[in-house]
Enzyme design. Structure first.
Site, PDB file in Angstrom:
ATOM      1  CB  THR A  86       7.681  -0.413  -2.252  1.00  0.00           C
ATOM      2  OG1 THR A  86       8.363  -1.518  -1.635  1.00  0.00           O
ATOM      3  CG2 THR A  86       7.388  -0.751  -3.707  1.00  0.00           C
ATOM      4  CG  ASP A  87      11.477  -0.643   1.977  1.00  0.00           C
ATOM      5  OD1 ASP A  87      11.905  -0.302   0.863  1.00  0.00           O
ATOM      6  OD2 ASP A  87      12.142  -1.336   2.767  1.00  0.00           O
ATOM      7  CB  CYS A  88      13.070   3.916   0.012  1.00  0.00           C
ATOM      8  SG  CYS A  88      14.428   2.805   0.404  1.00  0.00           S
TER       9      CYS A  88
ATOM     10  CD  GLU B 195       9.138   3.712   6.929  1.00  0.00           C
ATOM     11  OE1 GLU B 195       9.016   4.673   7.731  1.00  0.00           O
ATOM     12  OE2 GLU B 195       8.491   2.658   7.066  1.00  0.00           O
TER      13      GLU B 195
END
Length: 244
Positions: free
Chosen positions: A47-49, A52
């Site tokens: 999710t955070d990849c 970003e």
């Protein structure tokens, strides 16, 4: 310089998952629209990849010769919306789909809370910022879903905010050692506050009572990170004044 940005944009575009990969490991969560962490494990997006990468593509759009297609951006947002947990936060790989008793099946001696993918401050902070930036660029795309996701995420960050005035992994630590030494607190606090500063509801009322702790955090961030983003500075300063 523009050529380098074009190459970076092309690289990101080539690494986005635009289809559901076949899996022999049973039922898996949605992968469509996501980006993975590792080049060697490209079929497991994070999710955070994804958040970003989405932010990078939105920033590059006015500069590069071939920005990421709107359809691909929409798929990335769909991936983020799909993976939000019921508590409002975002996990790393997949949303919680099993009951809590599965933790009893954990047979490791070192790791705790690994049978489900719990929500994390860093993933939630990144996803909030990505959705806010996407909403500014495409305000007519799923506005109610995005708004609801942001409100729930802000509620989650307010819920896991610690009494000391910081955010960290101590409440949801995978390792018991982190409960005694949450060394990630400074970075996660900066990320959480930056995300809240970009959102629509700043939760000032909740964190204002911890003004002294927030003053200390603001001074620490200024020393460690330099001048913070304007939104982050305004949030910290306002909260500190209200809570003083």
């Amino acid at each position: 310089c523009v050529e380098a940005l074009d190459q970076a944009q092309a690289f990101l575009a080539s690494r986005q998952l635009l289809g559901e990969p076949e899996s022999v490991y049973g039922y898996r969560s949605r992968a469509l629209g996501g980006w993975s962490f590792s080049e060697y494990n490209p079929h497991w997006p994070v999710t955070d990849c994804t958040a970003e990468a989405l932010r990078a593509c939105l920033s590059l759009a006015p500069i590069v010769s071939k920005p990421l297609a709107a359809d691909s951006l929409q798929k990335a947002v769909g991936y983020l919306l799909h993976h939000q947990n019921d508590d409002g936060g975002w996990p790393a790989y997949e949303k919680v789909r099993t009951p809590g008793w599965v933790e009893r099946l954990n047979r490791t001696d070192v790791f705790g809370k690994v049978m489900r993918d719990y929500s994390h401050v860093e993933c939630t902070g990144s996803c909030i910022q990505a959705l806010v930036e996407y909403r500014e660029r495409f305000p007519s795309d799923r506005p109610h879903q995005v708004e609801r996701a942001l409100a729930r995420a802000e509620e989650y960050l307010g819920h896991v905010h610690m009494q000391e005035g910081k955010w960290g992994e101590a409440k949801l630590a995978l390792y018991d050692a982190l409960k005694r030494a949450p060394s990630s607190a400074r970075a996660l606090t900066a990320l959480a506050l930056a995300a809240l500063g970009m959102g629509t509801v700043l939760l000032i009322e909740r964190i204002a009572s911890r003004g002294k702790a927030l003053k200390q955090i603001m001074c620490s961030l200024n020393r460690q990170l330099g001048a913070p983003k304007l939104a982050l500075f305004r949030l910290l300063n306002t909260a500190a004044k209200l809570g003083a």
